[in-house]
Design a protein around this motif. Structure first.
Motif, PDB file in Angstrom:
ATOM      1  N   VAL A 151       0.868  -1.176   0.000  1.00 46.55           N
ATOM      2  CA  VAL A 151       0.000   0.000   0.000  1.00 46.55           C
ATOM      3  C   VAL A 151       0.907   1.228   0.000  1.00 46.55           C
ATOM      4  O   VAL A 151       1.758   1.387   0.882  1.00 46.55           O
ATOM      5  CB  VAL A 151      -0.935   0.007   1.230  1.00 46.55           C
ATOM      6  N   LEU A 152       0.739   2.065  -1.027  1.00 45.59           N
ATOM      7  CA  LEU A 152       1.607   3.224  -1.235  1.00 45.59           C
ATOM      8  C   LEU A 152       0.807   4.502  -1.032  1.00 45.59           C
ATOM      9  O   LEU A 152      -0.268   4.662  -1.610  1.00 45.59           O
ATOM     10  CB  LEU A 152       2.186   3.188  -2.650  1.00 45.59           C
ATOM     11  N   SER A 153       1.344   5.406  -0.250  1.00 41.49           N
ATOM     12  CA  SER A 153       0.648   6.669   0.011  1.00 41.49           C
ATOM     13  C   SER A 153       0.751   7.596  -1.197  1.00 41.49           C
ATOM     14  O   SER A 153       1.659   7.467  -2.028  1.00 41.49           O
ATOM     15  CB  SER A 153       1.238   7.353   1.241  1.00 41.49           C
ATOM     16  N   ARG A 154      -0.175   8.540  -1.250  1.00 42.84           N
ATOM     17  CA  ARG A 154      -0.144   9.559  -2.313  1.00 42.84           C
ATOM     18  C   ARG A 154       1.183  10.311  -2.265  1.00 42.84           C
ATOM     19  O   ARG A 154       1.797  10.562  -3.293  1.00 42.84           O
ATOM     20  CB  ARG A 154      -1.310  10.541  -2.150  1.00 42.84           C
ATOM     21  N   GLU A 171       4.094   9.322  -1.146  1.00 44.47           N
ATOM     22  CA  GLU A 171       5.191   8.487  -1.640  1.00 44.47           C
ATOM     23  C   GLU A 171       5.191   8.441  -3.161  1.00 44.47           C
ATOM     24  O   GLU A 171       6.238   8.586  -3.792  1.00 44.47           O
ATOM     25  CB  GLU A 171       5.072   7.073  -1.084  1.00 44.47           C
ATOM     26  N   LEU A 172       4.021   8.239  -3.746  1.00 47.71           N
ATOM     27  CA  LEU A 172       3.938   8.174  -5.207  1.00 47.71           C
ATOM     28  C   LEU A 172       4.349   9.491  -5.843  1.00 47.71           C
ATOM     29  O   LEU A 172       5.134   9.516  -6.793  1.00 47.71           O
ATOM     30  CB  LEU A 172       2.525   7.782  -5.636  1.00 47.71           C
ATOM     31  N   ASN A 230       8.184  10.128  -5.430  1.00 46.06           N
ATOM     32  CA  ASN A 230       9.071   9.224  -6.162  1.00 46.06           C
ATOM     33  C   ASN A 230       8.863   9.239  -7.665  1.00 46.06           C
ATOM     34  O   ASN A 230       9.822   9.141  -8.421  1.00 46.06           O
ATOM     35  CB  ASN A 230       8.929   7.801  -5.621  1.00 46.06           C
ATOM     36  N   VAL A 231       7.635   9.349  -8.125  1.00 45.95           N
ATOM     37  CA  VAL A 231       7.377   9.342  -9.562  1.00 45.95           C
ATOM     38  C   VAL A 231       7.546  10.734 -10.161  1.00 45.95           C
ATOM     39  O   VAL A 231       8.034  10.886 -11.269  1.00 45.95           O
ATOM     40  CB  VAL A 231       5.968   8.765  -9.860  1.00 45.95           C
ATOM     41  N   TRP A 232       7.169  11.766  -9.419  1.00 45.61           N
ATOM     42  CA  TRP A 232       7.270  13.141  -9.907  1.00 45.61           C
ATOM     43  C   TRP A 232       8.460  13.864  -9.288  1.00 45.61           C
ATOM     44  O   TRP A 232       8.523  15.073  -9.310  1.00 45.61           O
ATOM     45  CB  TRP A 232       5.987  13.919  -9.576  1.00 45.61           C
ATOM     46  N   SER A 233       9.448  13.147  -8.800  1.00 47.28           N
ATOM     47  CA  SER A 233      10.543  13.730  -8.021  1.00 47.28           C
ATOM     48  C   SER A 233      11.329  14.823  -8.741  1.00 47.28           C
ATOM     49  O   SER A 233      11.733  15.798  -8.117  1.00 47.28           O
ATOM     50  CB  SER A 233      11.500  12.639  -7.559  1.00 47.28           C
ATOM     51  N   ASP A 234      11.568  14.677 -10.044  1.00 45.78           N
ATOM     52  CA  ASP A 234      12.384  15.661 -10.749  1.00 45.78           C
ATOM     53  C   ASP A 234      11.550  16.586 -11.635  1.00 45.78           C
ATOM     54  O   ASP A 234      12.065  17.243 -12.522  1.00 45.78           O
ATOM     55  CB  ASP A 234      13.457  14.961 -11.581  1.00 45.78           C
ATOM     56  N   GLY A 268      -7.901   6.296   3.191  1.00 41.37           N
ATOM     57  CA  GLY A 268      -7.128   6.957   4.239  1.00 41.37           C
ATOM     58  C   GLY A 268      -5.635   6.668   4.205  1.00 41.37           C
ATOM     59  O   GLY A 268      -4.880   7.245   4.974  1.00 41.37           O
ATOM     60  N   ILE A 269      -5.210   5.755   3.315  1.00 43.36           N
ATOM     61  CA  ILE A 269      -3.786   5.405   3.260  1.00 43.36           C
ATOM     62  C   ILE A 269      -3.190   5.684   1.889  1.00 43.36           C
ATOM     63  O   ILE A 269      -2.194   6.377   1.764  1.00 43.36           O
ATOM     64  CB  ILE A 269      -3.555   3.929   3.649  1.00 43.36           C
TER      65      ILE A 269
END
Length: 101
Positions: free
Chosen positions: A44-47, A49-50, A53-57, A92-93
Motif C-alpha cells: 500500500v503506497l501513500s499519495r 510516496e507516489l 518518487n514518480v514526480w521527483s524531478d 485513508g492510506i
C-alpha cells in the motif's frame, strides 16, 4: 529490466506494456507510475510516496495530478472504475497495485 507479472509485462526501457499479449504504448509518466506500482506489487503506497518518487524531478504536482494519472492507467488496464481490480484505493492510506487472475 522488463517486469513480467503474467498477464502484464512492462518494458524496461521504453514506455510500453503488454496486457494479455496486446502491446499498449504509455505516456512517460503513466509508464513511470506503472513501473513504480509493479515493483512494489501488493504494497500500500501513500499519495505522498507516489508523488515524491514518480514526480521527483518535475515541478510540484497539483493535488489531482496523481488521481488523473491513476484513472488513465486504470482505463488502459481495462479496470472498472466502480470495482477496480488492478489499482485499489485503500481509504485513508493510499493505493495498492494487484494483478488479477
Amino acid at each position: 529490466m522488463e517486469i513480467d507479472l503474467g498477464r502484464l509485462r512492462i518494458d524496461g526501457a521504453i514506455p510500453q506494456m503488454w496486457l494479455d499479449g496486446e502491446a499498449v504504448g504509455l505516456p512517460p509518466l503513466e509508464f513511470l507510475l506503472l513501473r513504480y506500482f509493479a515493483e512494489r506489487r501488493g504494497a500500500v503506497l501513500s499519495r505522498d510516496e507516489l508523488l515524491s518518487n514518480v514526480w521527483s524531478d518535475r515541478p510540484a504536482a497539483r493535488s489531482n495530478t496523481l488521481s488523473v494519472h491513476i484513472a488513465r492507467l486504470r482505463k488502459r488496464l481495462g479496470d472498472d472504475e466502480q470495482n477496480p481490480r488492478w489499482i485499489k484505493v485503500v481509504r485513508g492510506i493510499g493505493y495498492q497495485f494487484l494483478v488479477p487472475e
